[in-house]
Structure formats: C-alpha cells, structure tokens
Enzyme design. Structure first.
Site, PDB file in Angstrom:
ATOM      1  N   HIS A 158      68.179  29.367  36.914  1.00  0.00           N
ATOM      2  CA  HIS A 158      67.251  28.860  35.890  1.00  0.00           C
ATOM      3  C   HIS A 158      67.435  27.342  35.836  1.00  0.00           C
ATOM      4  CE1 HIS A 158      65.069  28.137  32.231  1.00  0.00           C
ATOM      5  NE2 HIS A 158      64.646  29.377  32.245  1.00  0.00           N
ATOM      6  N   ARG A 159      66.325  26.634  35.769  1.00  0.00           N
ATOM      7  CA  ARG A 159      66.400  25.172  35.941  1.00  0.00           C
ATOM      8  C   ARG A 159      66.164  24.388  34.639  1.00  0.00           C
ATOM      9  NH1 ARG A 159      60.518  23.877  38.811  1.00  0.00           N
ATOM     10  NH2 ARG A 159      59.329  24.693  37.055  1.00  0.00           N
ATOM     11  N   ASN A 169      74.689   7.419  41.341  1.00  0.00           N
ATOM     12  CA  ASN A 169      74.703   6.065  40.747  1.00  0.00           C
ATOM     13  C   ASN A 169      73.389   5.318  40.890  1.00  0.00           C
ATOM     14  OD1 ASN A 169      77.270   6.243  39.869  1.00  0.00           O
ATOM     15  ND2 ASN A 169      78.159   4.703  41.261  1.00  0.00           N
ATOM     16  N   LYS A 176      63.424  33.771  21.791  1.00  0.00           N
ATOM     17  CA  LYS A 176      64.364  33.168  22.749  1.00  0.00           C
ATOM     18  C   LYS A 176      65.817  33.428  22.348  1.00  0.00           C
ATOM     19  CE  LYS A 176      63.112  29.292  24.585  1.00  0.00           C
ATOM     20  NZ  LYS A 176      63.148  28.514  25.840  1.00  0.00           N
ATOM     21  N   HIS A 205      63.462  29.169  39.664  1.00  0.00           N
ATOM     22  CA  HIS A 205      62.183  28.858  39.018  1.00  0.00           C
ATOM     23  C   HIS A 205      61.549  27.693  39.774  1.00  0.00           C
ATOM     24  CE1 HIS A 205      62.610  31.273  35.172  1.00  0.00           C
ATOM     25  NE2 HIS A 205      63.729  31.499  35.840  1.00  0.00           N
ATOM     26  N   LYS A 237      62.318  37.966  24.234  1.00  0.00           N
ATOM     27  CA  LYS A 237      61.905  37.011  23.199  1.00  0.00           C
ATOM     28  C   LYS A 237      62.003  37.726  21.851  1.00  0.00           C
ATOM     29  CE  LYS A 237      60.488  33.804  26.155  1.00  0.00           C
ATOM     30  NZ  LYS A 237      60.985  32.432  26.270  1.00  0.00           N
ATOM     31  N   SER A 242      57.221  31.345  36.107  1.00  0.00           N
ATOM     32  CA  SER A 242      57.459  31.624  34.697  1.00  0.00           C
ATOM     33  C   SER A 242      56.996  30.447  33.859  1.00  0.00           C
ATOM     34  CB  SER A 242      58.962  31.851  34.502  1.00  0.00           C
ATOM     35  OG  SER A 242      59.261  32.075  33.151  1.00  0.00           O
ATOM     36  N   LYS A 302      64.964  39.371  32.038  1.00  0.00           N
ATOM     37  CA  LYS A 302      65.991  38.335  32.096  1.00  0.00           C
ATOM     38  C   LYS A 302      66.414  37.917  30.693  1.00  0.00           C
ATOM     39  CE  LYS A 302      64.940  33.904  32.836  1.00  0.00           C
ATOM     40  NZ  LYS A 302      64.754  33.294  31.514  1.00  0.00           N
ATOM     41  N   ASP A 359      67.042  34.991  28.199  1.00  0.00           N
ATOM     42  CA  ASP A 359      66.458  33.665  28.149  1.00  0.00           C
ATOM     43  C   ASP A 359      67.555  32.635  28.426  1.00  0.00           C
ATOM     44  OD1 ASP A 359      63.560  32.757  26.171  1.00  0.00           O
ATOM     45  OD2 ASP A 359      64.365  31.952  28.035  1.00  0.00           O
ATOM     46  N   GLU A 360      67.143  31.413  28.762  1.00  0.00           N
ATOM     47  CA  GLU A 360      68.134  30.476  29.306  1.00  0.00           C
ATOM     48  C   GLU A 360      69.275  30.137  28.354  1.00  0.00           C
ATOM     49  OE1 GLU A 360      64.944  29.815  28.866  1.00  0.00           O
ATOM     50  OE2 GLU A 360      64.877  28.178  27.429  1.00  0.00           O
TER      51      GLU A 360
HETATM   52  C1  CAP Z   1      59.208  31.287  29.693  1.00  0.00           C
HETATM   53  C2  CAP Z   1      60.628  30.779  29.532  1.00  0.00           C
HETATM   54  C3  CAP Z   1      61.190  30.111  30.780  1.00  0.00           C
HETATM   55  C4  CAP Z   1      60.380  28.969  31.281  1.00  0.00           C
HETATM   56  C5  CAP Z   1      61.194  28.116  32.227  1.00  0.00           C
HETATM   57  C6  CAP Z   1      60.718  29.824  28.356  1.00  0.00           C
HETATM   58  O1  CAP Z   1      58.855  31.960  28.525  1.00  0.00           O
HETATM   59  O2  CAP Z   1      61.507  31.850  29.259  1.00  0.00           O
HETATM   60  O3  CAP Z   1      62.501  29.682  30.455  1.00  0.00           O
HETATM   61  O4  CAP Z   1      59.344  29.497  32.025  1.00  0.00           O
HETATM   62  O5  CAP Z   1      60.346  27.167  32.774  1.00  0.00           O
HETATM   63  O6  CAP Z   1      61.791  29.871  27.723  1.00  0.00           O
HETATM   64  O7  CAP Z   1      59.777  29.058  28.144  1.00  0.00           O
HETATM   65  P1  CAP Z   1      57.305  32.328  28.297  1.00  0.00           P
HETATM   66  P2  CAP Z   1      60.320  26.987  34.349  1.00  0.00           P
HETATM   67  O8  CAP Z   1      56.919  33.332  29.330  1.00  0.00           O
HETATM   68  O9  CAP Z   1      57.261  32.889  26.914  1.00  0.00           O
HETATM   69  O10 CAP Z   1      56.535  31.047  28.442  1.00  0.00           O
HETATM   70  O11 CAP Z   1      60.101  28.354  34.898  1.00  0.00           O
HETATM   71  O12 CAP Z   1      59.194  26.025  34.591  1.00  0.00           O
HETATM   72  O13 CAP Z   1      61.654  26.436  34.715  1.00  0.00           O
HETATM   73 MG    MG Z   2      63.208  30.700  28.859  1.00  0.00          MG
END
Ligand code: CAP
Ligand code: MG
Length: 439
Positions: free
Chosen positions: A273-274, A101, A155, A307, A153, A355, A179, A181-182
């Site tokens: 992953h953040r 809050n 993504k 990360h 990639k 990363s 990995k 991607d997020e």
């Molecule tokens: C990096 C990445 C990661 C970011 C996350 C992207 O790709 O996969 O998610 O690094 O940032 O989607 O940008 P690239 P952080 O290698 O192509 O840049 O690690 O700062 O949380």
């Molecule tokens: Mg990513």
C-alpha cells in the site's frame, strides 16, 4: 559546474555497468542547466559541492555521469554505476542515492525522477516478487477475470466482531478479497489478535456458505520489525496458507519493512500500500518521482501487488498515461516507460491494485484500459454504500465483472439483476464522475 560528473560521450549501455535515470530538472534562477545537472549527479553519487582531496582514482570511477541533456524540456539523463549501491538488493539504499539528498539541494527548484532503466546484470541482485497474482488466482480458482476486493470501511473504528462481519458480508455476497485499510493495525478498540480470530471465523463461515475460497490482506505494518513479525506469525497461526496476504504501508513503514516481509515470508502475497506517495508523485509537486518510477522500485523490492492508481477514473489524482504505464511496469515482462523500454529479464510480475473511489460501474473502464485481467481491484465506499448493504454491493461487483467478461452492456445485464441495477442507479447519482462511463 562539476566536470568530472559530465560525460556527454558516454556509452550508457556499456557492459551493463549503469542504471540510467531521467530527471526533470529546473535550476535555481541564474544557474546553468548542465552545471546543475552535474551537481545532482555529484550529490547523488560520490560528490559534494566541492572537490575533496581525499578522493582516489577508484572513487572517481564511481561518479554518476550526466550523459545527455535536453535543456528545452528540462531533462537530464544520468548514469549511475550500480556498483555504488548496497550489495544484496537493497532498494532503500538505491533510493537514498538517487532520490535522497538531491531533493534538498538549493540549486534546484524542481527535480523529479521520471523514468529509469536497469541492466540485467543489476536486476539479478534484486529480489523481485516471489508469490504472485497467479498464485492467488490459482488459490481462489479464478481464471480470466480480476480479483474483486474491498477495503473494510469505515477506515477505522469498528470493533473486532463488527470488522469481521463486514468481511463476511462482502465474501458472502461473492467478493474474493478483503483488505485492511492502510491505518488499521492494533488499535485499543480492535486488538489485532482478536480481529484475526474473528476474521478466521467469518472466513470459515463465508467459505462454507459460498463454496468459494476467500482471501484477507492483513496490514502487518508495525512500529518495529519484531512486532511486524509477531503480527505476521499470529496471522499464519490462525488463517490457512493462501487465504491471507500481508499488507505493508511501503512509504510510511518504509522500503526496508517491505523487503523484510518479502524475505521472511516469500510464500505470502505481499501487498504494497502506497499511502503517502502523493507527496512524491503528484504532478503539482516540483520535487519527487513519477508513479512509474516508484512502481518499478516496488517490483524490485519484491511486492506481489502494488497500488498503481485508477488511471484518472476514481477519486485519486492520477493520469491514464502514468497509471497504466505503472501498471505495465509492475506486471509485464517488458514495459514501456517515458524514455526507456525496460526488459525485466524474467523478474516475476507484481500485480496492479486499482483502488480509490471505484464502484461496480467503474470496473469496466479500468479493465478496458489496463490490458490485463491480472489485477486486484478494491472498492470500499463503492461497495459498502450500496443501498442494499455490503453483500449486495459485492454481488453488484461480481455482476459488473461478469457483464464485462461476457461483453454485455452493464445496463443490459442489470435488467434482471437488482443488485447491479440498484448500483447503477445509486452510483451514477451519488458519484458524479461515474455517469460518463455508463454504457
Ligand atoms: C480506497 C482506499 C485506498 C486508496 C489508496 C482509501 O477506499 O482504501 O487506501 O485507494 O489510494 O482509503 O481511500 P475507497 P491508491 O474505495 O473507499 O475509495 O490506491 O491511489 O494508493
Ligand atoms: Mg485505504
């Protein structure tokens, strides 16, 4: 001014009763600094904006207390009796108190949790990591070097076979770790189970050809925990133990998703992953918390790796100071924060994951900064854009790492290694910030 939430004579280390947090606080125009800090302490512990008649002697003893201020630097030190936090090691609840809050309070125009310190008595209640980078490196047969990874990639948008082919190419070129991607999850054009089936086949092929073990970090983030569990169990049914990690988008899926994964699958490397953290951590944001603070919470939650940024070397906003401080807070048995030294009292380390805009030329500058080889680096664009393709991008990364391990200048080592030579040429031209790091 809420006097009951101020005690400038407090012994903050008293019998391990308090979690200590340093906030950067800017009061609204015309508001007193100490008074505003006491409002923050009240709202983030037992209080509200008014004294309530329902309070008891016992509840009054649970007040958070402002115990130090530095008005010139806009800093306030607040002690939280950690007994107020949900028992059983709940990071989500701790954050709801400390950075909940209070972020919405009109009394402040800026409020950032910069650093914290936790006593042994408190830390014992939190999970901390179970499976670690040491387990992963033992599985991969890696000793004194970082785990070399990539992100599939583009993504999003590859079909299952195409996705697995990218994994195969990276692994066959010498990469260790791939990995999701997020945002990669269970999309219509790449059904989760089909993707896992294809990855299993690609991993088998790459391991046969290279003779090396490989790891896949699979994003199990999902709309509910039942589906998260379904996805995790499917991975477990298809990939051999040690060959996979579970990735959770800890900010968007949430801290409870992280801790659920930590508690359901303690034998699996948990990859935090953040994505989304920038809303809280970027320096330009007046309201939020620092990368080191967030990373300390990641370690408490039990992530195996998180990360922690590229220390200003890659594409993401981040500073050498805080990103390296965060990496050490993640991993070291004792870590230096902005204002506190945190002894982790034996809590296992969580490995930094570097990363974001990295490429083989940028491995060395980060590795030289972070002061450990117990980290994972993931390079997406910096591998899959290699003029020779993904496999050669992976080989260039391995070559850059070997050069670093052997203390050989990159340009020297590249003399008879075309994958690396091409990478140096390409990335110093295509990625402007690369040039200054080339030796
Ligand atoms: C990096 C990445 C990661 C970011 C996350 C992207 O790709 O996969 O998610 O690094 O940032 O989607 O940008 P690239 P952080 O290698 O192509 O840049 O690690 O700062 O949380
Ligand atoms: Mg990513």
């Amino acid at each position: 001014m809420q006097e009951p939430y101020i005690n400038l004579d407090l012994d903050p280390l008293a019998d391990g009763k308090y979690m200590l947090v340093v906030f950067h606080v800017v009061p609204k125009e015309g508001h007193d600094f100490l008074g505003t800090a006491s409002e923050v302490a009240a709202e983030s512990s037992t209080g509200s904006n008014l004294r309530v008649g329902t309070a008891t002697d016992f509840s009054d003893h649970l007040h958070a207390l402002v115990y130090k201020i530095d008005e010139e630097k806009n800093l306030a030190w607040i002690a939280y009796p950690w007994e107020i936090f949900d028992r059983g090691g709940n990071v989500q609840n701790l954050l709801t108190f400390v950075v909940g809050n209070v972020f919405g309070m009109s009394d402040v125009v800026a409020l950032r949790a910069v650093d914290c310190w936790m006593p042994k008595e408190m830390l014992e209640h939190y999970d901390g990591p179970s499976t670690t980078i040491t387990d992963m490196k033992n599985y991969l047969g890696i000793k004194d070097r970082p785990v070399l990874g990539t992100i599939v990639k583009p993504k999003i948008g590859l079909k299952a076979k195409e996705f697995a082919e990218v994994c195969y190419q990276f692994w066959s070129g010498g990469g260790d770790f791939v990995k999701f991607d997020e945002p990669q999850a269970d999309q219509s054009f790449c059904p989760f189970n089909e993707c896992i089936d294809e990855i299993a086949e690609a991993m088998e092929r790459a391991e046969q050809e290279t003779g090396d073990k490989k790891v896949m970090s699979v994003n199990i983030s999902a709309p509910d925990f039942m589906m998260m569990q379904e996805r995790a169990e499917y991975v477990k049914s298809k990939l051999k133990p040690g060959s996979f990690a579970f990735l959770v988008d800890g900010i968007t899926a949430g801290w409870t998703a992280l801790q659920t994964a930590r508690r359901m699958w303690p034998d699996v490397f948990l990859h935090f992953h953040r994505a989304g953290h920038g809303a809280f951590t970027r320096k330009e944001n007046p309201i939020g918390f620092s990368v080191p603070f967030m990373t300390m919470m990641g370690r408490l939650s039990g992530a195996s790796g998180m990360h922690t940024g590229t220390a200003g070397i890659g594409k993401m906003a981040g500073t050498p100071g805080e990103d390296i401080m965060a990496a050490h807070a993640a991993l070291f048995p004792e870590s230096e924060g902005h204002y506190f030294t945190q002894d982790w009292y034996g809590m296992k380390g969580m490995c930094p994951i570097a990363s974001g805009g990295l490429n083989p030329v940028l491995l060395k500058p980060y590795a030289d900064l972070v002061g450990t080889t117990d980290f994972i680096t993931t390079m997406g664009g910096g591998v899959h854009s290699h003029p020779g393709g993904t496999a050669k991008g992976a080989t260039a990364l391995r070559q850059a790492c070997t050069a670093w391990e052997e203390g050989i200048k990159l340009t020297e080592y590249a003399k008879d290694r075309e994958e690396l030579a091409t990478a140096i040429e390409f990335y110093t031209n295509q990625v402007p910030y690369t040039k200054k790091y080339l030796e």
